[in-house]
Scaffold this active site. Structure first.
Site, PDB file in Angstrom:
ATOM      1  N   ASP A  14       0.875  -1.160   0.000  1.00 39.21           N
ATOM      2  CA  ASP A  14       0.000   0.000   0.000  1.00 39.21           C
ATOM      3  C   ASP A  14       0.924   1.225   0.000  1.00 39.21           C
ATOM      4  O   ASP A  14       2.092   1.131   0.385  1.00 39.21           O
ATOM      5  CB  ASP A  14      -0.856  -0.039   1.271  1.00 39.21           C
ATOM      6  CG  ASP A  14      -1.546   1.277   1.535  1.00 39.21           C
ATOM      7  OD1 ASP A  14      -2.270   1.747   0.644  1.00 39.21           O
ATOM      8  OD2 ASP A  14      -1.345   1.848   2.627  1.00 39.21           O
ATOM      9  N   ASP A  16      -0.083   5.178   0.775  1.00 38.72           N
ATOM     10  CA  ASP A  16      -0.295   6.183   1.826  1.00 38.72           C
ATOM     11  C   ASP A  16      -0.408   5.530   3.195  1.00 38.72           C
ATOM     12  O   ASP A  16      -1.215   4.624   3.394  1.00 38.72           O
ATOM     13  CB  ASP A  16      -1.547   6.998   1.500  1.00 38.72           C
ATOM     14  CG  ASP A  16      -1.372   7.776   0.203  1.00 38.72           C
ATOM     15  OD1 ASP A  16      -0.693   8.809   0.235  1.00 38.72           O
ATOM     16  OD2 ASP A  16      -1.874   7.327  -0.843  1.00 38.72           O
ATOM     17  N   GLY A  49      -4.958   2.658  -3.376  1.00 37.63           N
ATOM     18  CA  GLY A  49      -6.217   3.304  -3.713  1.00 37.63           C
ATOM     19  C   GLY A  49      -6.011   4.400  -4.733  1.00 37.63           C
ATOM     20  O   GLY A  49      -6.962   4.919  -5.331  1.00 37.63           O
ATOM     21  N   LYS A 175      -8.091  -4.985  -3.252  1.00 35.63           N
ATOM     22  CA  LYS A 175      -6.674  -5.197  -3.573  1.00 35.63           C
ATOM     23  C   LYS A 175      -6.316  -6.687  -3.647  1.00 35.63           C
ATOM     24  O   LYS A 175      -5.436  -7.068  -4.417  1.00 35.63           O
ATOM     25  CB  LYS A 175      -5.804  -4.494  -2.536  1.00 35.63           C
ATOM     26  CG  LYS A 175      -5.931  -2.968  -2.574  1.00 35.63           C
ATOM     27  CD  LYS A 175      -5.045  -2.325  -1.512  1.00 35.63           C
ATOM     28  CE  LYS A 175      -5.152  -0.801  -1.537  1.00 35.63           C
ATOM     29  NZ  LYS A 175      -4.185  -0.178  -0.605  1.00 35.63           N
ATOM     30  N   ASP A 198      -2.162  -0.346   6.031  1.00 36.88           N
ATOM     31  CA  ASP A 198      -2.542   0.311   7.291  1.00 36.88           C
ATOM     32  C   ASP A 198      -4.030   0.569   7.438  1.00 36.88           C
ATOM     33  O   ASP A 198      -4.486   0.951   8.511  1.00 36.88           O
ATOM     34  CB  ASP A 198      -1.800   1.651   7.421  1.00 36.88           C
ATOM     35  CG  ASP A 198      -2.315   2.684   6.430  1.00 36.88           C
ATOM     36  OD1 ASP A 198      -2.674   3.799   6.843  1.00 36.88           O
ATOM     37  OD2 ASP A 198      -2.370   2.379   5.228  1.00 36.88           O
ATOM     38  N   SER A 199      -4.827   0.392   6.357  1.00 39.53           N
ATOM     39  CA  SER A 199      -6.235   0.792   6.404  1.00 39.53           C
ATOM     40  C   SER A 199      -7.168  -0.339   5.985  1.00 39.53           C
ATOM     41  O   SER A 199      -6.716  -1.410   5.573  1.00 39.53           O
ATOM     42  CB  SER A 199      -6.463   2.005   5.496  1.00 39.53           C
ATOM     43  OG  SER A 199      -5.696   3.106   5.957  1.00 39.53           O
ATOM     44  N   ASN A 201      -8.933  -0.726   3.414  1.00 32.84           N
ATOM     45  CA  ASN A 201      -8.828  -1.186   2.020  1.00 32.84           C
ATOM     46  C   ASN A 201      -7.645  -2.141   1.828  1.00 32.84           C
ATOM     47  O   ASN A 201      -7.440  -2.663   0.739  1.00 32.84           O
ATOM     48  CB  ASN A 201      -8.781  -0.010   1.031  1.00 32.84           C
ATOM     49  CG  ASN A 201      -7.576   0.892   1.204  1.00 32.84           C
ATOM     50  OD1 ASN A 201      -6.798   0.751   2.153  1.00 32.84           O
ATOM     51  ND2 ASN A 201      -7.418   1.840   0.300  1.00 32.84           N
TER      52      ASN A 201
END
Length: 248
Positions: A14, A16, A49, A175, A198-199, A201
């Site tokens: 990922d 961000d 994303g 993803k 980290d999120s 998604n």
């Protein structure tokens, strides 16, 4: 697990909150670990994303020679920059989400195949192909209300990329699904993948990869889903995980 060091053939990152520090930069430590992994023949894939436009420069500066999974899996690009898969959201769902953001007076962004629209919409919006819609909602109560409405629509895949936003893709598009397609193209399995994020998604890929790594700064649900927790995005957490599982 057998010989761990040679087990993993692909590292999915990922961007961000994971690969990038809080200034949206790739640290020297992360850069070096990624280069060493690639020297060993390990594929490094950005799984983000973001759109191709906002991640292509990073991929080039890291000399990544592999696939890109963008817009949470709505688009997949090969190593030559050719689009190999695209998954769109029907326009009536986009319209309904736009109305929802107006009703609750939230900030929003929407990703069409050629642009990212923030808090405004194009005149010819019905003619465009839409990949993602996002709400930015600082108020927890309003966010819960909007989530409640969105959950009634089974055509949408719901996630987030920060605690204050909601991200929507076409149902089943995430993803993990994007990475499965990449694995198929490369002739490897998801068991040979390390996925870091980290999120929300990132949860699908973290759960379905052979090794799921949560950042030290990850949301709690992500940490619970992961097999291993690394340092934060400010502490070269990506490099730490690559060194632990692939290099040293």
């Amino acid at each position: 697990m057998g010989d761990n060091k040679n087990r993993f053939k692909l590292i999915a990152l990922d961007m961000d909150g994971t690969l990038l520090n809080d200034h949206s930069e790739v640290s020297e430590g992360n850069r070096k670990a990624i280069a060493e992994a690639q020297e060993r023949g390990v594929h490094v894939v950005l799984s983000t994303g973001r759109t191709l436009t906002t991640c292509r420069d990073y991929a080039q500066s890291l000399k990544l020679s592999s696939y890109l999974v963008t817009v949470n899996g709505s688009e997949i690009w090969d190593n030559n920059g050719n689009l190999i898969e695209r998954n769109v959201i029907e326009f009536d769902h986009i319209q309904a989400m736009l109305e929802l953001s107006k009703t609750h007076q939230t900030k929003f962004w929407a990703v069409s195949t050629d642009n990212v629209w923030r808090d405004e919409f194009p005149e010819n919006c019905a003619d465009l192909e839409w990949l993602k819609f996002g709400f930015n909602v600082v108020d927890d109560e309003i966010r819960e209300t909007i989530l409640g409405e969105l959950r009634k629509n089974d055509a949408l895949e719901i996630s987030n990329s920060s605690l204050t936003n909601i991200e929507l893709n076409a149902f089943g598009i995430n993803k993990a699904r994007g990475l499965k397609r990449v694995c198929k193209e490369l002739g490897i399995t998801m068991d040979e993948v390390i996925a870091m994020g980290d999120s929300l998604n990132d949860i699908a890929m973290i759960t379905e990869a052979g090794l799921g790594v949560a950042m030290g700064n990850a949301q709690d649900m992500v940490k619970e889903a992961a097999d291993w927790i690394t340092g934060t995005n400010e502490e070269d957490g990506v490099a730490k995980a690559i060194r632990h599982w692939v290099l040293d």
